[in-house]
Design an enzyme around this catalytic site. Structure first.
Site: not given
Length: 242
Positions: A10-12, A191
């Protein structure tokens, strides 16, 4: 052609090539040894990730990755009934989705090193502070994720890894070994900071080194310049290029 190590998540994962990111650090470590390929999709959960498998990891590929990290769960663990509920995936479905991902990767290449990475811990106060910085008085009053619920997804991830005989990295537990992890490792309660990225890099490279993928033991793609005879350069390239 260099072998590939794919970072799927995902975004990480999506943010891992930013300055100081864990993906960027892997690229540096494997310079001229392997290509680090980022396939990170911000906001995605495991349910949506399943739709990408055949596109990113085609079963008829003649050059599948030598290793893949699978880093989902932070969005799956979003709480139902709160501001991020559209991303929520029930725990048992999350585990089953991880199984489907692993089975697909194994079908893609039975020799591929597969590394499941757990979601990181959640700093609930940090999430609230971040929301307030964006939305002011309209910000959520209760966190959309909690560290305790995320823990159940962490345990599920580790269980699936053991069940299927693949490697796992427990970022959730590792980060919480450090005093003040909330601000040291997380930029917005979820995050990663530079220090948080460093933890992920160190844990992932430990697994890669412990397998058969130590960068120091992998060959360069082309000869080192010291091996090139300036008077007879083609000799150094005969085996690899000519």
């Amino acid at each position: 052609m260099r072998p590939q190590i794919v970072l799927f998540g995902d975004s990480i994962t999506d943010q891992s090539f930013r300055y100081g990111g864990w993906g960027a650090s892997l690229t540096d470590a494997y310079s001229r040894k392997a290509d680090i390929v980022v396939r990170g999709y911000g906001g995605y959960n495991t349910r949506w990730a399943l739709f990408l498998l055949n596109h990113i990891f085609p079963l008829d590929s003649t050059t599948p990755p030598i290793a893949t990290t699978v880093f989902f769960g932070a969005n799956d663990a979003a709480l139902s009934g709160r501001t991020s509920e559209r991303q929520h995936v029930p725990l048992e479905e999350y585990k089953e989705n991880l199984r489907k991902i692993v089975h697909h990767l194994k079908e893609c290449s039975p020799t591929m090193l597969i590394v499941l990475i757990t979601p990181p811990p959640v700093d609930e106060e940090g999430r609230l502070e971040y929301a307030k910085s964006l939305y002011g008085e309209k910000a959520m009053k209760i966190p959309e994720r909690t560290n305790e619920v995320t823990r159940t997804y962490v345990n599920g991830c580790v269980e699936v890894a053991k069940e299927l005989g693949v490697a796992s990295v427990n970022i959730w537990s590792k980060m919480q070994e450090t005093q003040g992890w909330q601000k040291k490792f997380l930029s917005d309660g979820l995050h990663l900071t530079g220090d948080g990225n460093r933890v992920v890099y160190e844990e992932v490279i430990k697994v890669l080194n412990g397998a058969w993928l130590s960068a120091s033991e992998m060959p360069l793609d082309f000869p080192h310049h010291s091996q090139i005879d300036p008077h007879n350069p083609e000799k150094a390239f005969q085996q690899r290029c000519l």
